[in-house]
Design a protein around this motif. Sequence first.
Motif, PDB file in Angstrom:
ATOM      1  N   ARG A  46       0.832  -1.202   0.000  1.00  0.00           N
ATOM      2  CA  ARG A  46       0.000   0.000   0.000  1.00  0.00           C
ATOM      3  C   ARG A  46       0.867   1.253   0.000  1.00  0.00           C
ATOM      4  O   ARG A  46       2.061   1.207   0.305  1.00  0.00           O
ATOM      5  CB  ARG A  46      -0.971  -0.010   1.191  1.00  0.00           C
ATOM      6  N   GLY A  47       0.251   2.382  -0.327  1.00  0.00           N
ATOM      7  CA  GLY A  47       0.964   3.653  -0.408  1.00  0.00           C
ATOM      8  C   GLY A  47       0.405   4.476  -1.540  1.00  0.00           C
ATOM      9  O   GLY A  47      -0.118   3.935  -2.514  1.00  0.00           O
ATOM     10  N   SER A  48       0.512   5.795  -1.415  1.00  0.00           N
ATOM     11  CA  SER A  48      -0.123   6.662  -2.420  1.00  0.00           C
ATOM     12  C   SER A  48       0.619   6.646  -3.752  1.00  0.00           C
ATOM     13  O   SER A  48       0.033   6.905  -4.795  1.00  0.00           O
ATOM     14  CB  SER A  48      -0.229   8.091  -1.884  1.00  0.00           C
ATOM     15  N   ASN A  49       1.902   6.298  -3.739  1.00  0.00           N
ATOM     16  CA  ASN A  49       2.665   6.315  -4.982  1.00  0.00           C
ATOM     17  C   ASN A  49       3.086   4.901  -5.380  1.00  0.00           C
ATOM     18  O   ASN A  49       3.953   4.304  -4.745  1.00  0.00           O
ATOM     19  CB  ASN A  49       3.911   7.205  -4.806  1.00  0.00           C
ATOM     20  N   PRO A  50       2.477   4.343  -6.444  1.00  0.00           N
ATOM     21  CA  PRO A  50       2.811   2.968  -6.862  1.00  0.00           C
ATOM     22  C   PRO A  50       4.293   2.789  -7.190  1.00  0.00           C
ATOM     23  O   PRO A  50       4.835   1.705  -7.001  1.00  0.00           O
ATOM     24  CB  PRO A  50       1.955   2.755  -8.118  1.00  0.00           C
ATOM     25  N   ALA A  51       4.936   3.843  -7.675  1.00  0.00           N
ATOM     26  CA  ALA A  51       6.344   3.732  -8.076  1.00  0.00           C
ATOM     27  C   ALA A  51       7.272   3.509  -6.881  1.00  0.00           C
ATOM     28  O   ALA A  51       8.393   3.032  -7.043  1.00  0.00           O
ATOM     29  CB  ALA A  51       6.766   4.988  -8.843  1.00  0.00           C
TER      30      ALA A  51
END
Length: 232
Positions: A46-51
């Motif tokens: 999880r996390g707002s930035n997939p990169a």
Amino acid sequence: VLAAWQRPYLNIFKHFRVEEWKRSAKEGDVAALTDTRLKGTIYRIRGSNPASNYLQLPRAGTQSLRLTGRYLYLLFRPLPHKHFLVHLDVTTEENQAVRISFSNLFKEFKSTATWLQFPFVCGAASEGTARWGAPGAAPADVRWTCLVLDLPSILALYLSRRYSHLRGVKLCSNLLVKNLCTSDLLFEPGVTWAKARLGELSCRGVAPMPRELAFPVPKGKKWHDLYDYIRY
């Protein structure tokens, strides 16, 4: 032809011992959790930035998994109200690298000579099966899904290329993943070995889900009432 070590299927997480992080890499918010309903370990990304939040196999981009099975199985569940992204790096017989990506971020299908982007629509328990169409954040009651990708067919259909092997996989936020597997067999959930032997299924290369890849089904319930199965 499938190498002996990849037959009849290869459990990627088990074979590459993903939990040791020696042959796989993790970046950002990646955690191994025990899921009581699925009776085993799952990985939450999880996390707002997939990169910057992902689980990757193999560890280095310069290495290759060299998996030649026709079908790739991904057992996963998008996180509710979120977007997720999955990249598969494959190699063609002409030694061309192609990336196949799917995400509920993509608004429409896009293709170049080296990249295919598929929009993914998450199914909700209330409406049944997921489908490809207008994507968006996953619904609150999004289901666990068995996604089956016929990699040679995808390359042939969209790029007129011949498939050689799977080089790498990158699972980016936001999703839960139970397992990844490759095989030349088409596994169908809810099919028993007895039924497969009796029917014409085995002639068509269709087999029941191996136990280590199967989602549990409580007594009195049907597989398709609980989970989604998408073949592409």
